[in-house]
Design an enzyme around this catalytic site. Structure first.
Site, PDB file in Angstrom:
ATOM      1  N   GLU A  96       0.808  -1.215   0.000  1.00  0.00           N
ATOM      2  CA  GLU A  96       0.000   0.000   0.000  1.00  0.00           C
ATOM      3  C   GLU A  96       0.836   1.257   0.000  1.00  0.00           C
ATOM      4  O   GLU A  96       1.903   1.307   0.614  1.00  0.00           O
ATOM      5  CB  GLU A  96      -0.830   0.046   1.288  1.00  0.00           C
ATOM      6  CG  GLU A  96      -1.965  -0.902   1.296  1.00  0.00           C
ATOM      7  CD  GLU A  96      -2.731  -0.802   2.602  1.00  0.00           C
ATOM      8  OE1 GLU A  96      -3.353  -1.800   2.958  1.00  0.00           O
ATOM      9  OE2 GLU A  96      -2.687   0.252   3.246  1.00  0.00           O
ATOM     10  N   CYS A 109       2.814   8.259   2.087  1.00  0.00           N
ATOM     11  CA  CYS A 109       3.093   7.222   3.077  1.00  0.00           C
ATOM     12  C   CYS A 109       3.439   5.951   2.307  1.00  0.00           C
ATOM     13  O   CYS A 109       2.633   5.467   1.514  1.00  0.00           O
ATOM     14  CB  CYS A 109       1.836   7.050   3.935  1.00  0.00           C
ATOM     15  SG  CYS A 109       1.924   5.662   5.043  1.00  0.00           S
ATOM     16  N   CYS A 116       4.714  -7.847   7.759  1.00  0.00           N
ATOM     17  CA  CYS A 116       5.643  -7.449   8.820  1.00  0.00           C
ATOM     18  C   CYS A 116       5.783  -8.612   9.784  1.00  0.00           C
ATOM     19  O   CYS A 116       4.823  -9.334  10.037  1.00  0.00           O
ATOM     20  CB  CYS A 116       5.116  -6.213   9.553  1.00  0.00           C
ATOM     21  SG  CYS A 116       6.266  -5.610  10.816  1.00  0.00           S
ATOM     22  N   CYS A 120       2.539  -6.596  16.127  1.00  0.00           N
ATOM     23  CA  CYS A 120       1.893  -5.673  17.074  1.00  0.00           C
ATOM     24  C   CYS A 120       0.390  -5.976  17.061  1.00  0.00           C
ATOM     25  O   CYS A 120      -0.195  -6.183  15.998  1.00  0.00           O
ATOM     26  CB  CYS A 120       2.153  -4.224  16.678  1.00  0.00           C
ATOM     27  SG  CYS A 120       3.920  -3.838  16.610  1.00  0.00           S
ATOM     28  N   CYS A 123      -2.277  -3.972  14.846  1.00  0.00           N
ATOM     29  CA  CYS A 123      -1.883  -3.643  13.473  1.00  0.00           C
ATOM     30  C   CYS A 123      -2.293  -4.748  12.504  1.00  0.00           C
ATOM     31  O   CYS A 123      -1.948  -5.917  12.705  1.00  0.00           O
ATOM     32  CB  CYS A 123      -0.367  -3.435  13.423  1.00  0.00           C
ATOM     33  SG  CYS A 123       0.257  -3.182  11.754  1.00  0.00           S
ATOM     34  N   CYS A 345      -2.938   0.956   7.944  1.00  0.00           N
ATOM     35  CA  CYS A 345      -2.090   0.222   7.011  1.00  0.00           C
ATOM     36  C   CYS A 345      -2.409  -1.265   7.039  1.00  0.00           C
ATOM     37  O   CYS A 345      -2.736  -1.836   8.052  1.00  0.00           O
ATOM     38  CB  CYS A 345      -0.615   0.457   7.310  1.00  0.00           C
ATOM     39  SG  CYS A 345      -0.177   0.395   9.018  1.00  0.00           S
TER      40      CYS A 345
END
Ligand code: SAH
Ligand code: SF4
Length: 376
Positions: A96, A109, A116, A120, A123, A345
Site C-alpha cells: 500500500e 506514506c 511485517c 503488534c 496492526c 495500514c
C-alpha cells in the site's frame, strides 16, 4: 521494460552505488547525475530518450541495465482527497501507498516490506505475517509512481513534499534498501527532499536507530503506544528485546544529531487499553524530563476486521492530550484521513485479496467492472 536476471535496475541504485557502477564501466561519475535526473526527475524509462548521453553509451546501457518501475493495481479516492494505491510489485505481491494532500504540502506514506514480522496486536499488517523485504527500486519506485501519477503540483513543481515510512512493514528491519531509497529521496539530482521531510517510523529497532544517527540522520517517528514495559511488551512485542529504557536512551542519542523536533512519538489510542489518565501520567513520567523538545502524536486506533480493540472516543483523546500538554509536552491529536477508504495500514491489501477473488468470480461470469474504485 522487462528485466532479465543480468540487467541492473537503475531505479534502485543509490547515488553512491550508481557512481560506483559507472566507474566500474569506465565511465565518468557525472554520468550518474545525468541518469539520476532522467530516471527520477524526468521519469524516463527508455534509454533512447536520454539525449545527453552518447549514443554508444545508450546502446551499452540497454545491454546491461533496465529501468523497471512498479505499477498501480488499484486506486481509491477518499472524500477528503486522500488517495490510496495498491502497488503491484510482481509475483502476486502488492503493497500500500497513501497520498495525503494538505494546503501547502503533500505527504506520501510508503511501504518497506510485504507484511511485517513484528505482530503488534493493533496492526492489521502485523496480522498478515511477513512475506518479504521490498527492494530499493520497489521502495523509491512508490515515490516515482506518485510523482508520475498525481496531477496536483506544489509551488516547487513537485507532487510530494514529505515522505513517511508508515505503510506496511518495519523499515529498520529492511535497513539497507530503506537507507538507499532514502538517499535517493534526499539527492538533489533525484527528489531533493530535505532530511526533515523524510521520516522513518519504527517500532524501535535500537541498533538500527544508532546506525541511522551516524549515517543518515533523517526524521524519526517512534511507535511508542504504551508508557510502561508490561503493556508495551504486549502491544509492541519487539519491546521484549528493546525495552523502554534502552529505546529512550537511543532516542536521546538520536536527538543529539538531529534538529529540534525531528523525533516524534506515535501513540495509537485504544479504548480502555492505553488511554486512561494513569497512562497519560506514565507518559509524562517517561517523556517529561525531555521538556518541550518532545512531540507526541495521538493516533485514533483504526479498527479492522478480526480485531477486538475499539477506537478511543474523541473526548478521551482530548483529555489525554490536555493532560500531556499541561505537563509541557507538545501533543497533537492526529486527524483521521481517508476513513471511508480504510486508512489503517494493511487493511486495503487484505481487501484487495478478497476483491480479486471476487473479481475472478465476477470475471468468470462476465461481470467484472475494472479495478479503479472511487468513493466519497
Ligand atoms: N513498522 C513501523 C512503520 C509502519 S506502521 C512502525 O511500527 O512504526 C506505521 C504506524 O501506523 C505506526 O505508528 C503504527 O503503530 C501505526 N498503526 C498500525 N496499525 C494501526 C491501527 N490499526 N490504527 C492506528 N495506527 C496504526
Ligand atoms: Fe509491523 Fe509497524 Fe505493524 Fe508493528 S505496527 S506489526 S512494526 S508494521
Amino acid at each position: 521494460m522487462q528485466a532479465t536476471d543480468e540487467r541492473v535496475n537503475l531505479l534502485g541504485l543509490s547515488p553512491a552505488r550508481l557512481r560506483a557502477w559507472f566507474a566500474e564501466m569506465g565511465e565518468k561519475p557525472f554520468r550518474a547525475s545525468q541518469v539520476l535526473k532522467w530516471v527520477h526527475q524526468r521519469r524516463v524509462e527508455d534509454f533512447d530518450a536520454m539525449t545527453d548521453l552518447a549514443k554508444s553509451l545508450r546502446e551499452k546501457l540497454k545491454q546491461v541495465a533496465c529501468i523497471e518501475t512498479p505499477e498501480v493495481l488499484l486506486e481509491q479516492v477518499s472524500s477528503d482527497g486522500t488517495r490510496k494505491f495498491i502497488v503491484d510489485i510482481g509475483g502476486g505481491n502488492s503493497v500500500e501507498m497513501v497520498y495525503i494532500p494538505e494546503d501547502d504540502r503533500a505527504t506520501l506514506c510508503i511501504s518497506s516490506q510485504v507484511g511485517c514480522s513484528l505482530t503488534c496486536t493493533f496492526c492489521s499488517t502485523g496480522r498478515q505475517g511477513f512475506n518479504r523485504n521490498l527492494s530499493t527500486a520497489e521502495i523509491v519506485g512508490q515515490l516515482w509512481l506518485a510523482e508520475k501519477r498525481i496531477e496536483r503540483r506544489l509551488p516547487t513543481g513537485k507532487a510530494i513534499s514529505n515522505v513517511v515510512f508508515m505503510g506496511m512493514g518495519e523499515p529498520l528491519l529492511n535497513e539497507r534498501a530503506v537507507v538507499d531509497a532514502a538517499e535517493l529521496m534526499l539527492d538533489d539530482h533525484a527528489y531533493g527532499l530535505s532530511k526533515r521531510r523524510v521520516t522513518i517510523s519504527t517500532s524501535g529497532i535500537v541498533p538500527a536507530i544508532d546506525r541511522l544517527a551516524e549515517h543518515l540522520p533523517i526524521s524519526l517517528a517512534i511507535s511508542l503506544h504504551a508508557p510502561n514495559d508490561a503493556l508495551r511488551d504486549e502491544l509492541v512485542p519487539i519491546n521484549q528485546k528493546y525495552p523502554l529504557d534502552v529505546l529512550m536512551a537511543a532516542c536521546d542519542r538520536y536527538a543529539k544529531v538531529v534538529p529540534h523536533g525531528a523525533i516524534v512519538y506515535e501513540y495509537v489510542m485504544i479504548d480502555g487499553v492505553n488511554d486512561t489518565p494513569e497512562h497519560a501520567d506514565e507518559m509524562i513520567a517517561l517523556l517529561g524530563p525531555r521538556g518541550d523538545e518532545v512531540k507526541v502524536n495521538l493516533i485514533p486506533f483504526n479498527p479492522f476486521e478480526g480485531s477486538d480493540y475499539r477506537r478511543s472516543s474523541r473526548n478521551r483523546i482530548m483529555r489525554f492530550a490536555t493532560r500531556l500538554r499541561d505537563a509541557g509536552i507538545n501533543t497533537v491529536p492526529r486527524k483521521t484521513r481517508g476513513d471511508d477508504i480504510d486508512a489503517a495500514c494493511g487493511q486495503l491489501v487484505g481487501k484487495v485479496a478478497d476483491r480479486s477473488r471476487r473479481q475472478d468470480r465476477l470475471a468468470q461470469m462476465g461481470l467484472d467492472r475494472g479495478v479503479v474504485e472511487v468513493t466519497g
